[in-house]
Design a protein around this motif. Structure first.
Motif, mmCIF file in Angstrom:
data_model
loop_
_atom_site.group_PDB
_atom_site.id
_atom_site.type_symbol
_atom_site.label_atom_id
_atom_site.label_comp_id
_atom_site.label_asym_id
_atom_site.label_seq_id
_atom_site.Cartn_x
_atom_site.Cartn_y
_atom_site.Cartn_z
ATOM 1 N N TYR C 95 0.813 -1.221 0.000
ATOM 2 C CA TYR C 95 0.000 0.000 0.000
ATOM 3 C C TYR C 95 0.844 1.268 0.000
ATOM 4 O O TYR C 95 0.440 2.285 -0.565
ATOM 5 N N GLN C 223 -9.775 8.202 -0.221
ATOM 6 C CA GLN C 223 -10.925 7.750 -1.015
ATOM 7 C C GLN C 223 -10.444 7.168 -2.350
ATOM 8 O O GLN C 223 -10.947 6.150 -2.818
ATOM 9 N N TYR C 224 -9.506 7.863 -2.957
ATOM 10 C CA TYR C 224 -8.977 7.376 -4.232
ATOM 11 C C TYR C 224 -8.187 6.086 -4.039
ATOM 12 O O TYR C 224 -8.279 5.167 -4.837
ATOM 13 N N LYS C 227 -10.471 3.027 -3.562
ATOM 14 C CA LYS C 227 -10.991 2.533 -4.831
ATOM 15 C C LYS C 227 -9.901 1.795 -5.607
ATOM 16 O O LYS C 227 -10.109 0.703 -6.140
ATOM 17 N N ARG C 228 -8.746 2.404 -5.661
ATOM 18 C CA ARG C 228 -7.624 1.853 -6.435
ATOM 19 C C ARG C 228 -7.167 0.494 -5.910
ATOM 20 O O ARG C 228 -6.542 -0.285 -6.617
ATOM 21 N N ALA C 229 -7.480 0.235 -4.642
ATOM 22 C CA ALA C 229 -7.091 -1.046 -4.055
ATOM 23 C C ALA C 229 -8.187 -2.099 -4.210
ATOM 24 O O ALA C 229 -8.062 -3.195 -3.674
ATOM 25 N N GLY C 230 -9.244 -1.770 -4.930
ATOM 26 C CA GLY C 230 -10.319 -2.751 -5.106
ATOM 27 C C GLY C 230 -11.110 -2.982 -3.835
ATOM 28 O O GLY C 230 -11.728 -4.033 -3.649
ATOM 29 N N LEU C 231 -11.124 -1.990 -2.966
ATOM 30 C CA LEU C 231 -11.785 -2.129 -1.665
ATOM 31 C C LEU C 231 -13.121 -1.416 -1.600
ATOM 32 O O LEU C 231 -13.784 -1.455 -0.561
ATOM 33 N N LEU C 232 -13.488 -0.738 -2.687
ATOM 34 C CA LEU C 232 -14.735 0.027 -2.644
ATOM 35 C C LEU C 232 -15.885 -0.869 -3.090
ATOM 36 O O LEU C 232 -16.259 -0.900 -4.267
#
Lengths: 333, 333, 333, 333
Positions: C95, C223-224, C227-232
């Motif tokens: 991360y 927030q970005y 999302k970028r981590a596929g967690l949203l």
């Protein structure tokens, strides 16, 4: 007779002499007497306070600049034919930890505020879309075209309005400035450029480029990134000395002019064959495979760019006889 | 008189001459006549087929090697005092995309199969723990100690048994081989080493290290990684020429011997002050702040290593008079 | 009877009911009515304005927090036994894009200002060393110890002085607060904490943790990254509803107290066997392999921690009879 | 009446019941009784041995698959309108550590062997260009079009010939299979697909997708990457149970059929307005802003796709009355 690229040209004798002169014991890394002069020398050239890091390649300069201007989750707008997109083996993605390049259009690899706006306006402002954080332009471009001061300033104004950083890939900055006849300040920070990859290797140096930050605070963090990328050579004085030699007596601009003049000769011979206005040291010509073969048969070496197109690149040291001979050969096609 | 480090030493005249001799137009990147000789020349030296990439720094060599041996989700066992852990600004993590360094103990920065086993046996074999994929040793070590052939072979055997890659940081490989008097093959691939950072910069070169892969297939993917890291200099011939000059007439080993001999003099003068057996070109001595000040007052420059300890480093070009003077000064403390 | 871990406990009926109640069509991602309540609800609990992101795992919460506090080229000080170091499969490195974890000592997995200072003072302030940018503490710790308000505040003061961010891994935050009897505000932002991984999964939730930023601007960029981590998750309401249910009527603290009380019973039975003061819901006991086997023969399931040590973990739903039976069995050893 | 997206639909009662039934204590992570059934159940469905990982989002499934098929220095060919390019916030770049997406054309977001070949044939095979390593197709596509078995097989053959991996984003795999009436095996591994993101969330699940590897060895390394990405929920049984419930009695295909049937009704009503052949559960219609407003005034919620275009998405639970009412309203425009 080689017109393949300027990236393998010889090293200018004054640069070679400067390397030899740096062959004394001094402090390692960037603590030596040569490296310490860079900020002041380039601040003088650019008429403002800049912070400078030497690096061994243009790719390194470009990508450290991009990493300073764009977070891993962001994006960078560049031309579809930009070197950072096509010719750096994914280095922008490596250095930025995965930022995305957004590709814009434009003749001669020159973007315009409109083509840039077209790209960024299409990106919804939410977390699902990678958001643009920077713009990267190349001057002179990959097609040997030159952004004017007004053109860069228009892009710079757009960048400011949208909160984007602005990077200039100046692998052929000397050729651009030689063509424009402007001050280096006018075409960079006064036009909104935040970071410049000031290229010397294609212009007479051996292995040194200058990454120039017009916002010096960006250099502070980049010092760490340069080290982390394995780019902090222990004998940095040999790199700094090259840059200083290129700045002495404006050698850099003289070399840029020489290469441009050689290209202009070829362009004149090319006439209607010329595809992109020749403003720097690259000449793209329409030529059939047979015509290309004819030139090669006469001993000229160059790049087949696309079907029916060839690329001729001159350098600071292109021999006058070779240039004349090639011009004649082109005219005779 | 500078005994601070070998990393800022002068460039050997034969290397400088080779650089000058490379100042002709040739193919860019690694396509030139000099670069193309590297595989064969180093294959001959190592008595096996190797694949070689020049890079401008030891950090780059080390980290490209680690990236070839360890995936982003893996880990690398190294000594707690390893250069890759402490002195490369996080480059191993950058190049491997976040692999973890596991720190092992050992006198003089030398790990043993036991200290390595202690580290890896403590790591449960499940997805919650980063799994070790490689071992990295430094020869000569950060404390100027040298792993013997048998010691490397024992670690190599452990690596093979556990399915781990083995990297050798040879920033001072010449000093190690000069000390051992062994063949380069014996201390590397025959002992299980997969990749060697073969250092030249500390030993008389200007800006070229050789990354030697004893498994040539690892070089293929590393070619892409070198480019992606901005390390593929366009005028690669000037780097390859340095390495070739260092190999000519075994200059590298001669230089290593010279530096070792100078260190041996200092060690002899140091007597009981010597902290780590002096096997290469680094001398760690016990010295009070007052004693350190006395030496400095006599014009000697060096590094305060820890409280009550100083580090003296010799180089291929340490002037004999300076070495003798320092030895006398130490003896007189 | 399972005392292996609290991480596989059942879901509290009120949480399950809340999930069922969220089974209506609403806006996707974090735009639903449940998600929108989180900032206000947790701001009320923490008596200050906070910004909150739900995530499905504690590892995700921890690592998004670390990425917000530390750049890729920086480092994070944590305890040698921290979950982020040992149990997250390298997620912090993933991360943060390769930040380095610096390991500090301390009894019961509790660092002190002194042990932290010992680590960071040893790091020279130059580009060759990864520089610390953040501190991460776990409360309750991996050994079931609890940092007091004063202890966190002392670390917070150090963090501020050194310009470091401070993260708290609160996988067992409820147990810590239940033990301390303090306000959530006192043990977090008032003590200098910038970001909290507020754990619910070990405490009665199914799949929702709250990442709480006490500096709301850190949430914006996160927030970005989420999302970028596929967690949203697209159906975020089912996660937000879990957190809200845990906050309703202070269920989270009641569950924490229940687990702590069960552990206290076991600790009392353990007497001199207790290794770490039992302040939360983990009990580490000295036990020979034969004693461990005896307990297992009676139907108790638990973790062999180290040689001669076992770990017993209670949860919000540990059945009273099972706890009593285990306490009896321990006393009878 | 919501036709905005299928990604916020309700959870199917059988899935909700399965979640409730999983509310017993079991082993954490993927060691529980539910998770352990996945390989066998999906191997049966796909008529070959597969290895399966549950993940909480489609983005996570896609990007773990891409990371398994493409190294950091490589590239992935996808459609210009692919979800991985436009709607995942840069997650592919995050998970692959900076691989590049190469964008190909094709009607209805469907690439063809020709459009893919056009992209990859333009990439010179040298270290300066990022080399393609994988292809990613979406079935059904972002425009609700479905690749036939023959079309996938043609792309699969190309992938094999060029040594590229093939990933299928099956966020709407159920809709594709329902449309095709083929076996899941035919449209995946038999056609050359290496990894499938088998979507359930849009089709009745709450928070579980299945990442299916047809080359089981790819799953082994992905286990580590899933953990490292913070995606390994400790109470994995609640995810696995969702997938198992979706597989029971072919609920997944029934749900896909239901959504497709609803879309077909809307398409029939749309007549000439239909932009892309409606083969799954998405309907793109030409509609003026006034017409869109008219529909909204009647209580229908949907997405304005582009100028003069609207997108209507049905789901497994689109109420028949709402669908009929919307069909009527469209017909009445």
């Amino acid at each position: 007779m080689r017109f393949f690229s300027d990236n393998a040209a010889r090293v200018h004798p004054q640069v070679m002499a400067a390397i030899a002169a740096a062959d004394v014991l001094d402090t390692a890394y960037a603590g030596d007497a040569w490296s310490k002069q860079l900020d002041a020398r380039l601040s003088a050239l650019f008429e403002t306070e800049v912070a400078v890091l030497w690096v061994p390649t243009g790719t390194a300069a470009n990508c450290l600049a991009l990493a300073a201007l764009c977070p891993p989750h962001g994006g960078i707008v560049c031309h579809r034919d930009a070197h950072i997109q096509n010719d750096e083996g994914g280095a922008p993605e490596f250095y930025t930890h995965g930022a995305k390049l957004f590709l814009a259009e434009g003749n001669g690899a020159k973007m315009t505020p409109d083509t840039i706006r077209g790209v960024i306006d299409a990106i919804a402002n939410d977390v699902h879309r990678v958001q643009p954080h920077a713009i990267s332009i190349t001057n002179a471009t990959e097609y040997g075209r030159v952004y004017t001061v007004a053109e860069v300033a228009a892009i710079g104004a757009l960048a400011r309005t949208r909160g984007l950083g602005l990077h200039m890939d100046g692998a052929r900055f000397a050729n651009a400035v030689a063509h424009l006849g402007c001050s280096p300040a006018d075409i960079t920070w006064r036009a909104g450029v935040d970071a410049l990859s000031f290229g010397f290797v294609k212009n007479g140096a051996m292995s040194a480029e200058a990454l120039v930050f017009f916002k010096p605070e960006l250099a502070a963090v980049t010092q760490y990134r340069r080290k982390r990328a394995g780019l902090l050579l222990s004998k940095g004085r040999y790199l700094a000395a090259q840059i200083l030699a290129m700045l002495d007596d404006d050698l850099w601009i003289a070399n840029g002019r020489a290469a441009n003049a050689a290209a202009a000769k070829l362009a004149a011979a090319g006439g209607d064959r010329v595809i992109h206005a020749v403003e720097a040291n690259e000449v793209f010509l329409r030529a059939t495979p047979e015509e290309a073969a004819t030139l090669r048969a006469r001993g000229f070496d160059f790049y087949d760019w696309a079907e029916g197109e060839i690329r001729l690149v001159t350098a600071w040291d292109s021999p006058a006889e070779a240039v004349d001979a090639l011009a004649d050969a082109i005219a005779a096609l």
